[in-house]
Design an enzyme around this catalytic site. Sequence first.
Site, PDB file in Angstrom:
ATOM      1  N   ASP A 112      17.705 -26.440 -27.352  1.00 22.84           N
ATOM      2  CA  ASP A 112      16.331 -26.282 -26.974  1.00 22.84           C
ATOM      3  C   ASP A 112      15.757 -27.602 -27.006  1.00 22.84           C
ATOM      4  O   ASP A 112      15.928 -28.482 -27.766  1.00 22.84           O
ATOM      5  CB  ASP A 112      15.370 -25.343 -27.958  1.00 22.84           C
ATOM      6  CG  ASP A 112      14.195 -24.817 -27.477  1.00 22.84           C
ATOM      7  OD1 ASP A 112      13.599 -25.234 -26.669  1.00 22.84           O
ATOM      8  OD2 ASP A 112      13.965 -23.629 -28.006  1.00 22.84           O
ATOM      9  N   ASP A 114      11.643 -26.219 -22.568  1.00 24.25           N
ATOM     10  CA  ASP A 114      10.452 -25.625 -23.129  1.00 24.25           C
ATOM     11  C   ASP A 114       8.999 -25.776 -22.317  1.00 24.25           C
ATOM     12  O   ASP A 114       9.272 -27.019 -21.508  1.00 24.25           O
ATOM     13  CB  ASP A 114      10.127 -26.515 -24.662  1.00 24.25           C
ATOM     14  CG  ASP A 114       8.807 -25.920 -25.270  1.00 24.25           C
ATOM     15  OD1 ASP A 114       8.895 -24.776 -25.666  1.00 24.25           O
ATOM     16  OD2 ASP A 114       7.833 -26.687 -25.446  1.00 24.25           O
ATOM     17  N   GLU A 148      11.482 -21.852 -20.062  1.00 31.23           N
ATOM     18  CA  GLU A 148      10.206 -21.415 -20.549  1.00 31.23           C
ATOM     19  C   GLU A 148       8.982 -21.632 -19.552  1.00 31.23           C
ATOM     20  O   GLU A 148       8.640 -22.747 -19.020  1.00 31.23           O
ATOM     21  CB  GLU A 148       9.923 -21.892 -21.872  1.00 31.23           C
ATOM     22  CG  GLU A 148       8.617 -20.965 -22.592  1.00 31.23           C
ATOM     23  CD  GLU A 148       7.857 -21.621 -23.627  1.00 31.23           C
ATOM     24  OE1 GLU A 148       7.518 -20.813 -24.454  1.00 31.23           O
ATOM     25  OE2 GLU A 148       7.912 -22.925 -23.935  1.00 31.23           O
ATOM     26  N   HIS A 202      10.899 -17.006 -31.120  1.00 30.50           N
ATOM     27  CA  HIS A 202      10.356 -17.931 -32.311  1.00 30.50           C
ATOM     28  C   HIS A 202       8.971 -17.872 -32.007  1.00 30.50           C
ATOM     29  O   HIS A 202       8.141 -18.531 -33.080  1.00 30.50           O
ATOM     30  CB  HIS A 202      10.952 -19.400 -32.793  1.00 30.50           C
ATOM     31  CG  HIS A 202      10.655 -19.935 -31.174  1.00 30.50           C
ATOM     32  ND1 HIS A 202      11.228 -19.952 -29.987  1.00 30.50           N
ATOM     33  CD2 HIS A 202       9.727 -21.033 -30.865  1.00 30.50           C
ATOM     34  CE1 HIS A 202      10.758 -20.538 -29.061  1.00 30.50           C
ATOM     35  NE2 HIS A 202       9.709 -21.519 -29.801  1.00 30.50           N
ATOM     36  N   ASP A 203       8.359 -17.571 -30.930  1.00 31.04           N
ATOM     37  CA  ASP A 203       6.821 -17.628 -30.757  1.00 31.04           C
ATOM     38  C   ASP A 203       6.136 -16.418 -30.567  1.00 31.04           C
ATOM     39  O   ASP A 203       5.167 -16.207 -30.492  1.00 31.04           O
ATOM     40  CB  ASP A 203       6.611 -18.422 -29.258  1.00 31.04           C
ATOM     41  CG  ASP A 203       6.779 -19.780 -29.413  1.00 31.04           C
ATOM     42  OD1 ASP A 203       6.614 -20.533 -30.581  1.00 31.04           O
ATOM     43  OD2 ASP A 203       6.945 -20.728 -28.589  1.00 31.04           O
TER      44      ASP A 203
END
Length: 610
Positions: free
Chosen positions: A126, A235, A293, A370-371
């Site tokens: 990531d 990201d 993302e 995770h979000d």
Amino acid sequence: MDPKAQQIDDTGGCEFNTTADCGEVDSLDKLRWWQKASIYQVLIQSFQDTNGDGKGDLRGIVDRLDYFVALGIDVVWVSPIYESPMFDLGYDISNYRKVNPIYGTMEDIELMVRETHRRGLKLILDIALNHTATKHEWFQTSRRARKDPSLGKRDWYFWSQGKLDEHGNRVPPNNWESTFTGSTWEFDEVADEFYLHIFGKNQPDLNWDCKEVRKELYDVLRFWLDKGVDGFRLDTMNLVSKTSDFPDAPISKEGSPWQPANHLFANGPHIHEYLQEMYEEVFSHYDCMTLAEMSCGVAPHQAVQYTSRHKPRPELDLIIQFQHVELDCYDGDKWMLREWELPELKRIINEWQEILIKNGGWNTVWMENHDQPRGISRFTTNSPRFRALCAKMLALWQFTLQGTNLIFQGQELGMVNPGLFSEEMNRDIETIQYWNAAREAHQGAGDSHKLELAKKAIIQKGRDNTRIPIPWTEDPHGGFTAPTAKPWLPAFDHGREWCHATQRDTPDSVWSFYRSMIRLRKSHPTLYYGSYECLDIDNSLVWAYKRRSKHKCYLTVLNFSPGATSWSYVSHGVNLATSKLLISNHMTCEAQSTPDVILLRPFEGRLYQL
């Protein structure tokens, strides 16, 4: 229904038929490895601690690699491991080429790459390329260079002198609202100017319009690819091109000085140019994957532009979109809770399933990360009575949709939101800023009702919900860290039956069901590459759809309600007379169907081969 098709799988404890698709080799040969994959996201800080400091580490991942093999995972996605002040879980990077010492060393990374590949797994990292930490040397140089251009990097970030208000005070250049509340602009005394930060004030946005910035970031990507990683989760990748003149956003929040401006800093004017350049300069030279993302909004037709294999100049392999997890909020405000109906969710998924596959794109299928809060808590119910059934039904849903599957750690164990509020639990920067703003606005005014609504929103939507350490065993802290250590985020006591040590030896556990679904999907490729057709879209309780390829056809039927119901399959052109029930989340088969109707128990899901 063919009774011979029902058998108890020795690894899954559920009805499972291993008859595989055949006659589809030519189509399958055209697929890349990441299109067939199940990807498992590891939040390193909450995965496995090996040195007793209460934080997960790289050695913990290495020690658990056989876990992924046993589950059937193909790709391991690891959250940011780079040097960082950790204001935002490592997405604020201060050095792209150094490993955060709380996680380990570069030697640990190299060991992880070797051991992952030795087991036949792929590894992706990531990385955040839209912004850095304020502590990054690039930002420190850039802020000084505003007064001394000879230092270089003057325009590596977005700077502005701002404007004067009616009182002659310097204020930000526009009214853009940060995704973490407040202004997107922060005044810097060294530069004597404002800098742009779409996220936290410690995360200044890089200026991708500066060619030197892009060149340096491409070198960073090559650095890690040369170490053997197999790709990246990128990201907030659709934010790297902004509207260049920074106009004010239209007023949509009356009374607030800061206004949502997603359409002005997402999917900007040069986004495709930059992504095509990145592909040509970097990714075209490696057998790797890109999973990008798409923050702050992306529609299916835009996703096709990013991912379609029909494009003359490639950009990205996969994207992560958020429309289906924004149903429970008002107008994009995650903290404004909203009730939703199943047909709304169907229409969103239908659009993505149909548009991408018909236009050369490829879907990602996921429900938590995770979000985001836990899928069980968001899409079904936290009720202990139905927890296992809901976990399995949602797995059946996720693994029978077209695309590449993304699993977040603990999802395969049926983890749920803790359902608790305490300030000790609030470690996430976004949640802390929201809670502080709510207290400031309502506590002094004695508005306890609005404070309770803020707490409820955090309990349901806060990012720390899924950041709780994973329960491996019955030991203190779930075996995540040493019994005497203090976990970085308080562990939640899920109970003995929900830890991995119990589930791995229980045939009807959630973990065993996930393993069966992963195996079944590999055995029936139509489930990841075939067409999608929704049936009875307006049904508010049952979701039924077909998955079809040249030689195979499947039917998924899901009861999204806590009550028994029925579904008339004959009225939707389905013939179950010669079908095979491949898998169900119920162990028993009584009262399953009549000649015209399928009878479904609470949160029951079934997959048929027609």
